[in-house]
Design a protein around this motif. Structure first.
Motif, PDB file in Angstrom:
ATOM      1  N   GLN A 170      -7.564  -3.954   1.116  1.00 34.17           N
ATOM      2  CA  GLN A 170      -6.452  -3.019   1.109  1.00 34.17           C
ATOM      3  C   GLN A 170      -5.721  -3.069  -0.223  1.00 34.17           C
ATOM      4  OE1 GLN A 170      -3.944  -3.462   4.482  1.00 34.17           O
ATOM      5  NE2 GLN A 170      -5.376  -2.437   5.814  1.00 34.17           N
ATOM      6  N   ILE A 171      -5.271  -1.925  -0.664  1.00 32.07           N
ATOM      7  CA  ILE A 171      -4.538  -1.836  -1.903  1.00 32.07           C
ATOM      8  C   ILE A 171      -3.109  -2.346  -1.651  1.00 32.07           C
ATOM      9  CG2 ILE A 171      -3.613  -0.239  -3.635  1.00 32.07           C
ATOM     10  CD1 ILE A 171      -5.982   1.596  -2.954  1.00 32.07           C
ATOM     11  N   PRO A 172      -2.608  -3.234  -2.521  1.00 36.01           N
ATOM     12  CA  PRO A 172      -1.245  -3.733  -2.314  1.00 36.01           C
ATOM     13  C   PRO A 172      -0.208  -2.636  -2.588  1.00 36.01           C
ATOM     14  CG  PRO A 172      -2.170  -4.580  -4.354  1.00 36.01           C
ATOM     15  CD  PRO A 172      -3.266  -3.831  -3.657  1.00 36.01           C
ATOM     16  N   LEU A 173       0.868  -2.671  -1.845  1.00 39.81           N
ATOM     17  CA  LEU A 173       1.946  -1.707  -2.030  1.00 39.81           C
ATOM     18  C   LEU A 173       2.660  -1.993  -3.351  1.00 39.81           C
ATOM     19  CD1 LEU A 173       3.363  -1.584   1.595  1.00 39.81           C
ATOM     20  CD2 LEU A 173       1.916   0.119   0.466  1.00 39.81           C
ATOM     21  N   PRO A 174       3.151  -0.935  -4.027  1.00 45.68           N
ATOM     22  CA  PRO A 174       3.752  -1.129  -5.352  1.00 45.68           C
ATOM     23  C   PRO A 174       5.141  -1.755  -5.334  1.00 45.68           C
ATOM     24  CG  PRO A 174       3.827   1.182  -4.736  1.00 45.68           C
ATOM     25  CD  PRO A 174       3.058   0.463  -3.672  1.00 45.68           C
TER      26      PRO A 174
END
Length: 63
Positions: free
Chosen positions: A58-62
């Motif tokens: 999963q892409i980490p939240l900014p």
């Protein structure tokens, strides 16, 4: 799928590669063969070295 890299595992990954890439390996055009080779290689590489942890994909939240 973790574990050891075996010829059987690689063969299974190649078998499950996208059909267009498998067919493209025998294409008469050099550029199509090159694209097919890259696609099959990326498919095998991804199958061998993909993260085993689902959350790792999963892409980490900014924030």
């Amino acid at each position: 799928m973790g574990g050891m890299i075996t010829a059987e595992r690689i063969a299974s990954l190649i078998e499950n590669a996208p059909a267009w890439a498998l067919i493209g390996l025998a294409a008469p055009g050099e550029s199509l063969r090159a694209a097919a080779q890259l696609e099959v290689a990326q498919h095998v590489y991804g199958g061998l070295f993909q993260p085993t942890n689902v959350e790792a994909t999963q892409i980490p939240l900014p924030w």
